[in-house]
Structure formats: C-alpha cells, structure tokens
Design an enzyme around this catalytic site. Structure first.
Site, short mmCIF file in Angstrom:
data_model
loop_
_atom_site.label_atom_id
_atom_site.label_comp_id
_atom_site.label_asym_id
_atom_site.label_seq_id
_atom_site.Cartn_x
_atom_site.Cartn_y
_atom_site.Cartn_z
CD1 TRP A 149 -0.22 -1.50 3.15
CD2 TRP A 149 0.58 0.59 3.30
NE1 TRP A 149 0.57 -1.43 4.28
CE2 TRP A 149 1.06 -0.15 4.40
CE3 TRP A 149 0.94 1.94 3.19
CZ2 TRP A 149 1.90 0.40 5.37
CZ3 TRP A 149 1.77 2.49 4.15
CH2 TRP A 149 2.23 1.72 5.22
CG ASN A 150 5.09 1.19 0.74
OD1 ASN A 150 4.72 0.41 -0.14
ND2 ASN A 150 6.31 1.17 1.22
N PRO A 174 -3.49 -5.93 -5.83
CG PRO A 174 -4.96 -4.18 -6.29
CD PRO A 174 -4.71 -5.63 -6.59
CB ALA A 175 -2.13 -3.09 -0.62
CB SER A 227 5.47 -7.80 5.85
OG SER A 227 4.57 -8.85 5.60
CD GLU A 248 11.57 -3.84 -2.45
OE1 GLU A 248 11.58 -3.77 -1.19
OE2 GLU A 248 11.24 -2.92 -3.19
CG LEU A 249 10.68 -10.12 1.24
CD1 LEU A 249 11.14 -11.43 1.85
CD2 LEU A 249 9.18 -10.17 0.94
CB CYS A 282 10.82 -1.19 1.96
SG CYS A 282 10.84 -0.90 0.21
CD GLU A 379 10.38 -2.34 6.89
OE1 GLU A 379 10.70 -1.86 5.81
OE2 GLU A 379 9.71 -3.38 6.98
P1 ADP Z 1 1.57 -4.96 5.41
O1 ADP Z 1 1.52 -5.67 6.73
O2 ADP Z 1 2.48 -3.82 5.39
O3 ADP Z 1 0.23 -4.66 4.82
P2 ADP Z 1 1.77 -7.35 3.87
O4 ADP Z 1 2.98 -8.13 3.52
O5 ADP Z 1 0.78 -8.01 4.77
O6 ADP Z 1 2.29 -5.98 4.44
O7 ADP Z 1 0.99 -6.91 2.56
C1 ADP Z 1 1.57 -6.73 1.28
C2 ADP Z 1 0.64 -7.34 0.26
O8 ADP Z 1 0.52 -8.72 0.53
C3 ADP Z 1 -0.78 -6.78 0.26
O9 ADP Z 1 -1.25 -6.77 -1.08
C4 ADP Z 1 -1.53 -7.81 1.06
O10 ADP Z 1 -2.92 -7.85 0.77
C5 ADP Z 1 -0.86 -9.07 0.59
N1 ADP Z 1 -1.00 -10.22 1.50
C6 ADP Z 1 -1.06 -10.23 2.85
N2 ADP Z 1 -1.19 -11.50 3.31
C7 ADP Z 1 -1.21 -12.31 2.22
C8 ADP Z 1 -1.34 -13.71 2.01
N3 ADP Z 1 -1.46 -14.56 3.02
N4 ADP Z 1 -1.33 -14.18 0.74
C9 ADP Z 1 -1.21 -13.33 -0.31
N5 ADP Z 1 -1.09 -12.00 -0.17
C10 ADP Z 1 -1.09 -11.49 1.07
#
Ligand code: ADP
Length: 475
Positions: A149-150, A174-175, A227, A248-249, A282, A379
C-alpha cells in the site's frame, strides 16, 4: 466513471454492493470507493484468461509490445494530476510525493518499452567444433504480482511493465488499502490497447487469493513486495509448484555520517529520505549512525529540517508529513517509541500522536539509541529517526551487518576510497553514497538476506521474467 478528467469507467464503484469492500481516505476516513471481493471462481477465471492470453501475447513482435507500453506510459503521464489525487486520496501522502510517484510509474512503462526490444540472447563458444551453443530468453509464463500500500502506483508499474514487456500476462493483486491506483492504471492499459487477459486486477481476501495464485501450476512467477512475514509464507506456498519468485521484503536501512561528510547536504538528505511518506517506505533510514566528531553539527541541521515538517491533509500544499496508513501502523510506531524510551533513549522531538488527530504521528527524533531497542531491530515504518553516535566505523559495519535485513543503506562522507570500501563491506543490496532516493527505473532494486530475492528495474528487471533456453546445435 470519471475521476477528475480521467475516464476510468469500471475501475471501481462509488456505490456499495453486497460483496464489496471499502477503500477509505486515511486523512479523512471518507469513502473513496468500493471494490469487489472476488470469489474464488472469479480468480480462477482470471488465471484461465491469463493462461489463454500467454501464447498470443508472448508471440507479439517486440516493437508492438513496446508501442503499447509507451502509449500506456504516455496516458499515465497525461493524467498525472488526476492519478496523483487518486493516489493521495487512498494512500494519504502529500500531492507532491504522489505526483512524483506517478511520474515514476510512467517512467517504468517507458523504460521497459525499450527493454522489450533488447531481449537479446547469446552465442557461446563451444568446446566442440561440431556444435554451436545458442542461448535465448523466453517469457516465463503468467505472472502473479502482489503489491503493497505504500507506493500504490510505482510498485505496480515496477512489476507489470517488465513482465508485460517480456511477453508475460499479469494477474495483479494490489493491497486492500490502496487498490484504486492499480485499477485505474489497468483501465488506462486497456485504453492503450493492451489485449484482453494481459493485465487483470484481482481484489478480495488476500490469503485466499494468495493461496490460489501460489498453488496454480499455470502461474510461472510470483512477484511480491511487502512484509518479510508474508513473503516467507508465499515462498513456502510456492514450493509445491517450484515457482520462481521475486521478493522485495522488509528493510532496515542505516544512514551513516562519516566525519568528513558535508553536513548540510547529509542532514537535508537524511530528513528527505526519513520522512518521505512519513517513513512508510522500505528503503527509508531507520537507524542513524553519526560520527561523534560531527554529531552536534549534524543533529542541529537535521532538527532544523524536522521542525519544518507540517503534518496535514496531502491535498493541502503546505502539508509535508503524511498520515500513517491505519491504526495498526500508528500502534506499531507508538510501541517502538515507548520501548526505546523505556530502554534509555532520549526523546528529542515528537514522540506522540500529532495534534491534528487522525493517524498522524509527530516527526520524532530519538537519541542515545542502542541495539537492543525495537527501533534498532525491526522496521518502524513511521516518522521516527533513531540516532546514535559512533567512534569506530568497524562497530557500525558490524551493527549494520548483524541485521537479518539487507535492503538499503546510506553513507555520507568525502573520501571516495573510504566511502567505496565501506559500501562494499555492507551486506546490502543497495547503498546510497552521498545520495538518497534509490528507486530509479534503470537501476536494479532489491535486497539480500531476508530482504528478498531478485531485482526489479534495469535490464535485470526484465530478465527476472524470462527463462534461459539453451540450444545445442550440431553442425
Ligand atoms: P503490510 O503488513 O504492510 O500490509 P503485507 O505483507 O501483509 O504488508 O501486505 C503486502 C501485500 O501482501 C498486500 O497486497 C496484502 O494484501 C498481501 N497479503 C497479505 N497477506 C497475504 C497472504 N497470506 N497471501 C497473499 N497476499 C497477502
């Protein structure tokens, strides 16, 4: 539907239907739009459509793929103001930052339009006179892209542009907080002439969609930014189908100020990198290591920048500090600051929610930070600068390299040999030497250790979406 002068019919809805989820403006809480929570069958249908589109799209001649990508870049550029307003509405960052991000998204499509035409192979000298070795790059197949989302526009472009340039259809998830920029760009992609099935956006429950995408053998590549915890989960889920991944974590960037640094430039750059998007990037510095000989001079200059930051609605041109994306993000920042203070850090600026309310947090400076504190290990993803002084650069190197993260770092100084040797000694994918803002479309972006796998951007960025094929030809 119209968004300003932007015709994005079908991108999202202003009215809710039963299965929709809501996207809210983090600055005001107002509804920006509703998006469908797609059932499993709809995600399956998208995978099938992408699978069916692959043969045709990968066979399209590269100049035509390049033309479509360039047209999309042009459309994004032409609609910068409206796309930036949409981005600010769903994400919260100041409009100036949103505009820069839309510019970056357009630049990715433009750059990879060129790269589409440079997928050159290789002829390798064979050890046998009666044979030739030819190597070519073939598109890997359907790509699943999961974005955070950032940076709701540039993270999408960084994945979609090279994949499509290589000849791979993309399914983009997308987020949930910021899907609208992605949906709007997908509509523009259709307007640019991208054929059906080449770019599809799926929205809904992340875990269920993630399970479908990672387990499906018709998907050849998963590109994820987010993440480390989610990246680790997706990595494991891809094992069953031996899927290639780009990850990219998380990052935990350090900002190192050596005794011969230009303090005016270092302080300005430190503030710009730290507080962009309120620290929700990040690559933003989490830890600052400042040599004791220049500590006071650096701090004074850095604080002058901090004191000029104005929290506010991103649409107000005076605002320079974005709200945090949501309450959990705010709670994490509060936890990190409280932990640092409890362990003996001094609070020099900020340290609380901003007076304007909402999810704003004051620009915060902590001094006397040590390596046991949460701010030094995790982070923070917020507007918190955790500063400590050092005398021996070897100690800093050890502290940077002790982290399980290895995404980015920054070093400021004048002696080029020291700068280069220090940068090379750091276990990081990217180092800014007297420079910040690492993300550029022609550069290989990515991390080492638990910050990820692979590179995005540059020529390496398109090769990620290809497999080499080796042909041994008897002559
Ligand atoms: P944050 O905690 O910063 O939102 P995430 O890693 O959870 O970071 O989210 C990044 C992306 O990964 C978002 O698009 C989110 O919807 C997606 N996401 C989160 N959990 C899962 C999952 N179990 N499987 C697939 N995508 C996921």
């Amino acid at each position: 539907m119209q968004w300003g002068r932007l015709d994005i019919a079908g991108a999202f809805s202003r009215r809710r239907t039963a299965a929709d989820s809501v996207v809210r403006d983090p600055a005001t809480g107002a509804v920006v739009g509703y998006i469908p929570s797609m059932p499993a069958e709809a995600v399956e249908a998208a995978i099938e459509a992408a699978h069916n589109a692959f043969a045709e799209w990968s066979a399209v001649a590269s100049p035509k793929r390049a033309r479509l990508l360039r047209r999309l870049s042009q459309l994004i550029g032409d609609h910068t103001d409206d796309l930036a307003e949409l981005l600010t509405a769903e994400q919260g960052k100041p409009l100036a930052e949103a505009r820069a991000e839309i510019g970056s998204a357009a630049a990715y499509f433009d750059f990879f339009a060129d790269e589409a035409r440079r997928l050159n192979g290789e002829i390798i000298a064979s050890s046998r006179a009666d044979s030739r070795i030819l190597v070519s790059h073939k598109p890997i197949g359907v790509v699943a892209a999961i974005t955070p989302w950032n940076f709701p526009a540039s993270m999408v472009a960084r994945k979609v542009a090279p994949a499509i340039a290589a000849g791979c259809p993309v399914i983009l998830k997308p987020a949930p907080q910021t899907p609208l920029s992605a949906l709007a760009m997908a509509v523009l992609a259709r307007q640019a002439g991208l054929p059906d099935g080449v770019l599809q956006v799926v929205t809904g429950d992340a875990a269920s969609i993630g399970t479908l995408l990672t387990h499906d053998p018709r998907i050849g590549f998963l590109s994820f930014t987010g993440s480390t915890a989610t990246g680790r989960l997706l990595y494991a889920q891809c094992a069953g189908t031996i899927k290639k991944l780009g990850l990219e974590l998380g990052g935990h960037a350090s900002f190192i100020v050596l005794p011969d640094a230009d303090l005016d430039k270092a302080a300005a750059a430190a503030a710009a990198a730290k507080f962009r998007n309120s620290g929700q990037t990040c690559v933003c510095p989490n830890r600052f290591f400042v040599h004791e000989a220049v500590y006071a001079g650096f701090l004074e200059r850095f604080l002058a920048h901090v004191d000029r930051l104005v929290p506010g609605d991103g649409r107000d041109p005076k605002s320079t500090l974005a709200p945090l994306i949501d309450e959990p993000a705010l709670a994490k920042v509060e936890r990190h600051v409280a932990d640092a203070i409890a362990r003996g850090a001094q609070l020099t600026r900020g340290g609380r929610r901003a007076a304007i309310g909402g999810t704003w947090y004051e620009a915060t400076v902590l001094e006397g930070v040590d390596q046991t504190m949460l701010v030094s290990c995790e982070e923070t993803f917020g507007p918190v600068a955790a500063i400590s002084s050092f005398t021996d650069p070897d100690d800093v190197r050890a502290m940077v390299n002790a982290s399980s993260y290895g995404l980015a770092g920054y070093i400021w100084g004048r002696d080029i040999a020291t700068l280069l040797k220090t940068a090379e000694s750091l276990d990081l994918g990217m180092v800014g030497i007297n420079a910040v803002h690492l993300g550029m479309e022609m550069a290989p972006i990515g991390g080492v250790k638990q910050s990820g796998l692979g590179r995005e951007g540059g020529h390496a960025g398109i090769l990620e979406y290809c497999e080499q094929q080796y042909l041994l030809v008897g002559v």
